[in-house]
Design an enzyme around this catalytic site. Structure first.
Site, PDB file in Angstrom:
ATOM      1  N   GLU A  74      47.231  71.265  10.889  1.00 17.63           N
ATOM      2  CA  GLU A  74      46.719  71.866  12.132  1.00 17.63           C
ATOM      3  C   GLU A  74      45.535  71.057  12.665  1.00 17.63           C
ATOM      4  OE1 GLU A  74      47.452  73.956  14.374  1.00 17.63           O
ATOM      5  OE2 GLU A  74      48.941  75.274  13.502  1.00 17.63           O
ATOM      6  N   GLU A  81      46.306  65.894  19.674  1.00 18.76           N
ATOM      7  CA  GLU A  81      46.418  66.426  21.033  1.00 18.76           C
ATOM      8  C   GLU A  81      45.221  65.999  21.888  1.00 18.76           C
ATOM      9  OE1 GLU A  81      46.940  70.655  20.753  1.00 18.76           O
ATOM     10  OE2 GLU A  81      49.083  70.469  20.372  1.00 18.76           O
TER      11      GLU A  81
END
Length: 129
Positions: A74, A81
Site C-alpha cells: 500500500e 501514484e
C-alpha cells in the site's frame, strides 16, 4: 568523491532521521489513503483475534508477514501514484495503466493475505466455539 550510498554508517542522528522520514510517509498514507486505514484496522483485529484464539507463534509470524506485505505494498502504491501524478500533468493512458497495475498488485497480495488468514484462523475459530 564517494556517493551518498557509498558512505558507511556515520551517526545515530542520520539513522533516526530516516525513521522520522519513514514515519512521515506512513502518517501521510494513513491520513490520505482509505485502503491503508482499512488494511491497518483489519490487521489489528486479526492480530487481536490470533491472541484470543491462542494461534501458535509460527502461524502468528506468517500472519505478521502477510500483513506487513500488504501494508508495505500500500505504501509503495501510494508512492508510485504520487510519482506518476508528479510526472504526468494531463491524462495519459500509460499513467493509468501504471497506477492500475500497482493497485492490482496490492489487491492480489491482499487476497493472498485473506486466504492465509482463513486457513490459519477459521479452524481455530471453529474449535474455539
Amino acid at each position: 568523491m564517494a556517493s551518498k550510498n557509498d558512505r558507511k554508517f556515520v551517526s545515530w542522528r542520520r539513522l533516526l532521521k530516516s525513521f522520522k522520514y519513514a514515519s512521515i510517509g506512513i502518517g501521510h498514507t494513513w491520513r490520505n489513503e482509505q485502503n491503508f486505514r482499512v488494511h491497518l484496522i483489519v490487521a489489528f483485529l486479526v492480530l487481536i483475534l490470533s491472541q484470543i484464539l491462542r494461534v501458535p507463534l509460527l502461524e502468528q509470524a506468517v500472519l505478521a508477514i502477510v500483513i506487513g506485505g500488504v501494508l508495505a505494498l500500500e505504501l509503495i502504491n501510494t508512492a508510485l501514484e504520487h510519482t506518476v501524478d508528479l510526472i504526468i500533468e494531463t491524462y495519459d493512458e500509460r499513467a493509468k495503466i501504471i497506477k492500475d497495475a500497482a493497485a492490482g498488485a496490492v489487491f492480489i497480495f491482499s487476497l493472498t493475505a485473506v486466504i492465509v488468514g482463513i486457513v490459519i484462523l477459521v479452524p481455530k475459530m471453529i474449535a474455539f466455539f
